[in-house]
Design an enzyme around this catalytic site. Structure first.
Site, PDB file in Angstrom:
ATOM      1  N   ASP A  44      33.463  10.813   7.388  1.00  0.00           N
ATOM      2  CA  ASP A  44      32.986  12.141   6.998  1.00  0.00           C
ATOM      3  C   ASP A  44      32.064  12.070   5.797  1.00  0.00           C
ATOM      4  OD1 ASP A  44      35.314  11.338   5.548  1.00  0.00           O
ATOM      5  OD2 ASP A  44      35.611  13.389   4.838  1.00  0.00           O
TER       6      ASP A  44
ATOM      7  N   GLU B  19      38.259  11.948   4.261  1.00  0.00           N
ATOM      8  CA  GLU B  19      38.371  11.393   2.904  1.00  0.00           C
ATOM      9  C   GLU B  19      37.741  12.303   1.867  1.00  0.00           C
ATOM     10  OE1 GLU B  19      37.280   9.145  -0.714  1.00  0.00           O
ATOM     11  OE2 GLU B  19      35.969  10.191   0.703  1.00  0.00           O
TER      12      GLU B  19
END
Length: 401
Positions: free
Chosen positions: A82, A147
């Protein structure tokens, strides 16, 4: 190297393809990313699994490179898929275009944080397999979601799972930060992260009066104490040039809330602080100091921890850790100047370390402006390719430790 050669380089093509997949918050769609990683696994002739520690919207992709001695603890090459949001109007290149300019700069969100590392692992594994190398320890390449917003839907739950336990992980690679000078930062620990909300209750009434024990007075006292402490940390950095931001405790006021009207003394005011506690601090004593300040302010103050990460033991960087010795020796043998530091932010390594597994954060990027989470994030093609060469040495050194 000319722009044409960069454009025609297979590793650069793979990197740019990955960067063009907009796995961007909020509401990330990982579908195209997962398919990309499956294709990479197939090209490397490595088995791949997609698992869902929390839900099907947040997949973890795991590639497996079987070791010659699979009974040994394994190695994971971890990266997150991400990326943080973008403000497109602030970019001179499309944030998911992966544009390559005449200087060899590749512009895209994730070019530094940290899609670069995810595909550098792949490039190194590709070269090592082509050379006939087989690791002694099994190597897992783990690509995790979430994350950038805390890892609660990714690594945090992954390490708790039976699936992860069966991997028998002995050591983890993870991300670092680019360096603006010739050195490379190597991270062995992270500070303890708190998001702390103070709720100050006090006497309410008319704004024309000097009422006793108001919420505003309590807020002023506690915020003042925290700001005094903040100044001491600023001074600590100023007094010792060997220290970096990860070596001190940061305290930042991030939110204020309260009041209903300009002439009404409110019964409640709230303040939120982002606090990152240095690894050298006695955390229970620090919390007690904050609570003592609240009592000194007059009481009636509620502390609400929106986030209260536990203290995580740093990875040992001494002769007791064979992985560390292999990692550091390899960088030294390559002639890379390293700085061993505490990571200033928070990465998925904290969950891995909390599970008792040593982890080192490292991104092979130097002489590059630090642009993670910034506009016009970029990485030079030659820097990216050099990183693959570094991992071609690092991965076998640690896997065979």
């Amino acid at each position: 190297m000319s722009t044409a050669k960069w454009e025609n380089n297979e590793e650069i093509k793979i990197f740019r393809e990955y960067l063009r997949i907009p796995t961007v918050h909020p509401n990330v769609d990982y579908t195209a990313c997962t398919e990309f990683l499956k294709r990479q696994a197939a090209s490397l002739d490595l088995p791949v699994e997609v698992i869902y520690p929390v839900n099907e919207q947040n997949p973890v992709v795991v590639l497996k490179w079987l070791g010659s001695q699979p009974e040994l603890p394994s190695i994971i090459l971890n990266s997150h898929t991400d990326v943080v949001p973008v403000f497109e109007e602030k970019w001179t290149h499309g944030p998911f275009s992966a544009d390559l300019d005449a200087e060899g700069r590749i512009f895209a969100r994730g070019s530094q944080d940290m899609k670069c590392v995810g595909t550098q692992y792949l490039g190194a594994v590709r070269a090592l397999k082509a050379s006939g190398y087989q690791p002694k320890r099994t190597i897992y390449l783990t690509y995790v979601p979430d994350e950038e917003v805390g890892g609660h839907l990714g690594m945090r739950e992954l390490v708790k799972s039976d699936y992860f336990k069966k991997l028998n992980v002995g050591f983890s690679f993870d991300e670092g930060i680019s360096s603006a000078d010739e050195t490379y930062a190597l991270y062995y620990a992270e500070r303890t992260l708190w998001h702390l909300r103070f709720k100050f209750s006090g006497t309410a009434g008319h704004g024309s009066l000097l009422l006793p024990n108001t919420a505003g007075e309590k807020l002023d006292y506690v915020v003042g104490k925290l700001m005094e402490f903040r100044k001491s940390q600023v001074q600590k950095l100023a007094d010792d040039s060997s220290l970096e931001i990860g070596d001190v405790t940061t305290v930042n006021l991030t939110q204020l809330r309260g009041g209903v009207q300009s002439n009404v003394v409110p019964p409640l005011l709230e303040a939120v602080f982002d606090i990152r506690i240095a690894v050298t601090v006695d955390i229970p004593a620090f919390e007690k100091q904050i609570r003592d300040w609240c009592e000194e302010a007059g009481g009636g103050i509620e502390l609400e921890f929106e986030m209260k990460n536990p203290f995580v033991e740093p990875t040992k960087i001494d002769s007791s850790n064979a992985y560390w010795l292999a990692f550091k020796k390899t960088l030294d043998d390559l002639g890379l100047k390293t700085r061993v530091r505490v990571f200033p932010g928070a990465t998925d390594s904290r969950y891995i370390r909390y599970a008792g597994i040593p982890a080192l954060g490292f991104s092979p990027i130097n002489n590059t402006p630090i642009l993670l989470h910034d506009h016009d994030e970029f990485l030079k093609a030659d820097t990216y390719l050099h990183g693959i060469e570094v991992y071609k040495k690092l991965i076998p050194a640690v896997a065979d430790a």
